[in-house]
Design an enzyme around this catalytic site. Structure first.
Site, PDB file in Angstrom:
ATOM      1  N   LYS A  45     -24.572 -26.080-120.837  1.00  0.00           N
ATOM      2  CA  LYS A  45     -25.930 -25.636-120.590  1.00  0.00           C
ATOM      3  C   LYS A  45     -25.968 -24.399-119.717  1.00  0.00           C
ATOM      4  O   LYS A  45     -26.951 -23.668-119.664  1.00  0.00           O
ATOM      5  CB  LYS A  45     -26.708 -26.757-119.874  1.00  0.00           C
ATOM      6  CG  LYS A  45     -26.706 -28.060-120.583  1.00  0.00           C
ATOM      7  CD  LYS A  45     -27.405 -29.135-119.699  1.00  0.00           C
ATOM      8  CE  LYS A  45     -27.241 -30.497-120.298  1.00  0.00           C
ATOM      9  NZ  LYS A  45     -27.675 -31.554-119.356  1.00  0.00           N
ATOM     10  N   GLY A  46     -24.897 -24.176-118.966  1.00  0.00           N
ATOM     11  CA  GLY A  46     -24.905 -23.167-117.906  1.00  0.00           C
ATOM     12  C   GLY A  46     -25.288 -21.759-118.333  1.00  0.00           C
ATOM     13  O   GLY A  46     -25.860 -21.001-117.551  1.00  0.00           O
ATOM     14  N   ASP A 105     -14.459 -20.024-113.498  1.00  0.00           N
ATOM     15  CA  ASP A 105     -13.930 -20.626-112.272  1.00  0.00           C
ATOM     16  C   ASP A 105     -12.425 -20.790-112.478  1.00  0.00           C
ATOM     17  O   ASP A 105     -11.673 -19.846-112.303  1.00  0.00           O
ATOM     18  CB  ASP A 105     -14.678 -21.945-112.040  1.00  0.00           C
ATOM     19  CG  ASP A 105     -14.247 -22.678-110.785  1.00  0.00           C
ATOM     20  OD1 ASP A 105     -13.544 -22.098-109.971  1.00  0.00           O
ATOM     21  OD2 ASP A 105     -14.642 -23.858-110.620  1.00  0.00           O
ATOM     22  N   ARG A 167     -30.500 -25.787-111.850  1.00  0.00           N
ATOM     23  CA  ARG A 167     -30.268 -24.763-112.879  1.00  0.00           C
ATOM     24  C   ARG A 167     -31.401 -23.747-112.934  1.00  0.00           C
ATOM     25  O   ARG A 167     -31.209 -22.588-113.278  1.00  0.00           O
ATOM     26  CB  ARG A 167     -30.161 -25.427-114.261  1.00  0.00           C
ATOM     27  CG  ARG A 167     -28.912 -26.265-114.459  1.00  0.00           C
ATOM     28  CD  ARG A 167     -28.767 -26.631-115.944  1.00  0.00           C
ATOM     29  NE  ARG A 167     -27.865 -27.737-116.157  1.00  0.00           N
ATOM     30  CZ  ARG A 167     -26.541 -27.632-116.271  1.00  0.00           C
ATOM     31  NH1 ARG A 167     -25.964 -26.452-116.184  1.00  0.00           N
ATOM     32  NH2 ARG A 167     -25.792 -28.695-116.474  1.00  0.00           N
TER      33      ARG A 167
HETATM   34  P1  IMP Z   1     -13.958 -23.606-115.410  1.00  0.00           P
HETATM   35  O1  IMP Z   1     -13.415 -24.163-114.115  1.00  0.00           O
HETATM   36  O2  IMP Z   1     -13.753 -22.112-115.493  1.00  0.00           O
HETATM   37  O3  IMP Z   1     -13.409 -24.351-116.589  1.00  0.00           O
HETATM   38  O4  IMP Z   1     -15.519 -23.860-115.342  1.00  0.00           O
HETATM   39  C1  IMP Z   1     -16.157 -24.671-116.265  1.00  0.00           C
HETATM   40  C2  IMP Z   1     -17.607 -24.849-115.996  1.00  0.00           C
HETATM   41  O5  IMP Z   1     -17.756 -25.500-114.736  1.00  0.00           O
HETATM   42  C3  IMP Z   1     -18.470 -23.596-115.891  1.00  0.00           C
HETATM   43  O6  IMP Z   1     -18.869 -23.089-117.141  1.00  0.00           O
HETATM   44  C4  IMP Z   1     -19.638 -24.139-115.090  1.00  0.00           C
HETATM   45  O7  IMP Z   1     -20.552 -24.787-115.930  1.00  0.00           O
HETATM   46  C5  IMP Z   1     -18.971 -25.134-114.151  1.00  0.00           C
HETATM   47  N1  IMP Z   1     -18.726 -24.512-112.836  1.00  0.00           N
HETATM   48  C6  IMP Z   1     -17.625 -23.899-112.370  1.00  0.00           C
HETATM   49  N2  IMP Z   1     -17.814 -23.427-111.121  1.00  0.00           N
HETATM   50  C7  IMP Z   1     -19.091 -23.760-110.792  1.00  0.00           C
HETATM   51  C8  IMP Z   1     -19.898 -23.535-109.627  1.00  0.00           C
HETATM   52  O8  IMP Z   1     -19.523 -22.938-108.612  1.00  0.00           O
HETATM   53  N3  IMP Z   1     -21.154 -24.058-109.681  1.00  0.00           N
HETATM   54  C9  IMP Z   1     -21.654 -24.725-110.766  1.00  0.00           C
HETATM   55  N4  IMP Z   1     -20.941 -24.934-111.866  1.00  0.00           N
HETATM   56  C10 IMP Z   1     -19.667 -24.458-111.886  1.00  0.00           C
HETATM   57 MG    MG Z   2     -21.890 -28.098-114.591  1.00  0.00          MG
END
Ligand code: IMP
Ligand code: MG
Length: 183
Positions: A45-46, A105, A167
């Protein structure tokens, strides 16, 4: 702007800064994809607000499709094990694909998606992300368009949640420690 949410410790990026940056990214994306009719993939959803605002600054034809993925892990840390909850409706075979993300992230979710899209025969795959967490990536990831590099802190707003909340904040902020794990 309305008052800052009481659970926000500080605003990192204002709504105005986000808009200006997306406008810049949109111009660059327009030049890159002119005449190529790319598929913009919104990872829900982000990425809803990023896709919605960014595509309005893209001045060439695009298609938009949605995908829901769920990344196993805790509320604040992704595990890299990704489940496709809703897949795209569009075939990516021979298509130019622009994956739009809210935040990179660890990069584990994106890595999974890029590999998955490559296997579907995409002609090209690029990434546009609003936020990039400095030093948080556990693997090599390449994003052609990145809006802002931010410190390695948990952020909320503009699509980003903590336990499905926040959000709808129009800015990106750092959550207060006392709001994490409350309730
Ligand atoms: P990844 O760690 O790059 O796989 O991140 C996956 C998903 O985790 C992102 O698309 C976000 O939806 C969520 N996410 C990562 N870091 C944050 C943060 O600081 N706040 C909120 N959601 C996060
Ligand atoms: Mg999330």
């Amino acid at each position: 702007m309305s008052d800052i949410h009481p659970d926000v410790a500080r605003v990192l990026i204002t709504a105005e800064e986000i808009k200006a940056k997306l406008m810049e990214m949109g111009e660059s994306i327009t030049e890159h994809y002119r005449g190529k009719n790319p598929v913009v993939v919104c990872v829900l959803k982000g990425a809803i607000y990023v896709v919605s605002d960014l595509t309005r600054f893209i001045d060439t034809d695009v298609e938009i499709d949605f995908m829901v993925v769920s990344s196993y892990g805790t509320d604040t840390k992704s595990s890299g094990v990704v489940r496709i909850v809703k897949d795209l409706n569009t075939s990516l075979c021979d298509r130019h694909v622009l994956v739009v993300e809210d935040i990179i992230d660890t990069g584990l979710t994106l890595k999974y998606l890029l590999r998955n899209f490559a296997a579907r025969g995409a002609a090209s795959i690029e990434v546009a992300a609003l936020l990039w967490k400095t030093g948080a990536q556990e693997i090599d990831i390449d994003a052609k368009w990145v809006g802002f590099e931010i410190p390695n802190e948990f952020v909320i707003g503009y699509g980003l949640d903590y336990a499905e909340k926040y959000r709808n904040l129009p800015y990106v902020g750092v959550i207060k420690q006392e709001a994490v794990g409350a309730e």
